[in-house]
Design an enzyme around this catalytic site. Structure first.
Site, mmCIF file in Angstrom:
data_model
loop_
_atom_site.group_PDB
_atom_site.id
_atom_site.type_symbol
_atom_site.label_atom_id
_atom_site.label_comp_id
_atom_site.label_asym_id
_atom_site.label_seq_id
_atom_site.Cartn_x
_atom_site.Cartn_y
_atom_site.Cartn_z
ATOM 1 N N ASP A 78 20.498 68.571 23.919
ATOM 2 C CA ASP A 78 21.073 69.969 22.603
ATOM 3 C C ASP A 78 21.050 70.934 23.391
ATOM 4 O OD1 ASP A 78 19.203 68.469 20.802
ATOM 5 O OD2 ASP A 78 17.759 68.565 21.371
ATOM 6 N N HIS A 134 26.499 67.086 21.645
ATOM 7 C CA HIS A 134 25.607 67.625 21.196
ATOM 8 C C HIS A 134 24.455 66.021 21.073
ATOM 9 C CE1 HIS A 134 22.396 70.039 19.738
ATOM 10 N NE2 HIS A 134 23.806 71.163 19.344
#
Length: 376
Positions: A353, A349
Site C-alpha cells: 500500500d 500496489h
C-alpha cells in the site's frame, strides 16, 4: 583443419542467439582473440572472439538471424582450405520431408514477393532458409525495391526489453511516489572519502553507490518492498539482490549485485562498477542479470530530475535517482545553499500500500541525509 565457431550459451535459460553484425567477411584474415562478430540474446549483447588465427572460410548465419546455442555460425582455417560438409549434408537429409525451416525475416520477404519457399534451397544451419537465400531468388529490380522498403531488424535485446516493459505495465498496478533528499552532508562526505577510496581501493564513490547502500538498508527495515507478487501471493525475500540499471548504446542491462545486504559501502561500490564495466563490454552472462529483488536506475547524468521508472518484473519496487541540483533551503532560520537529490519510487500496489511504500522512501531519504548512518 577448419575451426568451428559456434553460438555460445550465455546462461541456462538461453534458447536462441542472434548475430547482430559481422565484423569480418569471408576471405579476411583474423588473429586469435580478435572480434569477428557481435551477438545478442535477450538483454545481453557481446563480442565473439576468434578461437584461432587464420582466415574466415565461410559464414553460416546471416546478420539478424537467430539460432540455438551450439550452432556453427562460421568457420576459420587456412586460406583456400576446404570445409568438411558431411555434418551439413546429414542435417539436410534428416530434415527432408519435414517442415520447411525459414527465418522470420526471410519468410516476410518471401510472402511479400510471392516467392514459393518450397523452391528455395536453404544455406543456413540445418538447411534453414535465410534472408539472403530469398533475396538471391528475386529479380534485380524487385530485390532493390525489397531492400529499400525493408526496415532494419529489431535486435533480440530490444524485443526482450519491449516485451518485459509491456508485461510490466499490463500485469501490475504501478504507482510512483517522489521525494527530495538534502544531500549536502553526503556530498561533503563523498569528497572526503574519495581520496582514500582511490588510494586504498582504486575506486571512487558515486551518488549511485550511496543510494544503493541507502536502499539496501531501507529494504532490511521495510521488507515489504523487497518482495514480489505472483499467483495471488506476496513473497518477501530475506536477502537483497540489487539490480543496477546500466544504459548501453544498443539497449539496457540490469546486472544484479547478489546479497547486497552483506556488503559494506566500498565493496558495494566496487561490485556496481565491475558489473557496469562488464555490461558496457558486452560480457555479462545470463546468470548475472537474473534474480534481482529490487532495482535502482539513475538518469541524473541525462539532466532528468523526477521521472516514472517502470518496474522490473516481478519485483515490487524500483528506485529512480535524478539529477542533483542546488537550491536555497532554510535551516535553523537561515537561508543556506543545499544540494538536493530527487528520488522517484515506483511500486506495485498489489503487493504494497501507499503508506508503507512512502515509509520505505522516507527511510532512503533519511539515510541519504544522515550519511554517517550508511557507514556504520
Amino acid at each position: 583443419m577448419a575451426v568451428e565457431v559456434v553460438m555460445p550459451k550465455l546462461g541456462m535459460s538461453m534458447k536462441e542467439g542472434t548475430v547482430s553484425v559481422w565484423n569480418k567477411k569471408v576471405g579476411e584474415a583474423v588473429d586469435k582473440g580478435e572480434s569477428i562478430a557481435s551477438i545478442n540474446s535477450e538483454k545481453i549483447e557481446m563480442e565473439i572472439e576468434s578461437p584461432a588465427e587464420g582466415t574466415v572460410l565461410d559464414i553460416k548465419v546471416s546478420e539478424g538471424e537467430g539460432v540455438p546455442p551450439g550452432t556453427v555460425i562460421c568457420y576459420i582455417g587456412e586460406a583456400n582450405e576446404q570445409i568438411e560438409k558431411k555434418k551439413e549434408k546429414e542435417e539436410k537429409q534428416k530434415t527432408a520431408g519435414k517442415r520447411i525451416k525459414i527465418s522470420p525475416a526471410a519468410r516476410k520477404i518471401a510472402e511479400g514477393a510471392n516467392v514459393d519457399i518450397k523452391t528455395l534451397e536453404g544455406t543456413g544451419p540445418g538447411g534453414r532458409i535465410t534472408k539472403a537465400d530469398v533475396l538471391k531468388a528475386l529479380p534485380d529490380q524487385q530485390k532493390q525495391q525489397t531492400n529499400e522498403a525493408e526496415d532494419p531488424p529489431v535486435s533480440m535485446m530490444r524485443k526482450t526489453i519491449a516485451s518485459r516493459m509491456t508485461e510490466s505495465l499490463q500485469n501490475s498496478a504501478q504507482l510512483t511516489l517522489t521525494m527530495k533528499a538534502d544531500v549536502t552532508k553526503l556530498t561533503d562526505l563523498q569528497h572526503q572519502l574519495n581520496e582514500t577510496a582511490k588510494t586504498r581501493y582504486d575506486t571512487k564513490l558515486t551518488i549511485t553507490d550511496f543510494a544503493a547502500r541507502a536502499a539496501t538498508l531501507s529494504l532490511l527495515e521495510h521488507p515489504g518492498m523487497n518482495s514480489m507478487y505472483q499467483d495471488s501471493r506476496v513473497t518477501v525475500f530475506e536477502h537483497v539482490h540489487l539490480g543496477i540499471a546500466a544504459a548501453l548504446d544498443h539497449g539496457l542491462a540490469v546486472p544484479v549485485v547478489r546479497h547486497a545486504e552483506r556488503l559494506p559501502l566500498i565493496e558495494l561500490a566496487k561490485k556496481i562498477k565491475w558489473y557496469g564495466q562488464k555490461a558496457r563490454e558486452g560480457k555479462l552472462l545470463h546468470d548475472e542479470i537474473e534474480g534481482s529483488t529490487f532495482t535502482i536506475t539513475n538518469l541524473g547524468a541525462y539532466g532528468v530530475e523526477h521521472f516514472t521508472p517502470i518496474l522490473n518484473p516481478p519485483e515490487t519496487g524500483i528506485l529512480g535517482v535524478g539529477k542533483m541540483y542546488e537550491a536555497p533551503v532554510y535551516k535553523e532560520g537561515e537561508l543556506c545553499k543545499s544540494a538536493i537529490l530527487p528520488l522517484s519510487l515506483t511500486f506495485d500496489h498489489r503487493a504494497l500500500d501507499g503508506a508503507p511504500a512512502a515509509a520505505f522512501l522516507a527511510a532512503v531519504k533519511n539515510y541519504l541525509e544522515d550519511p554517517a548512518a550508511i557507514l556504520l
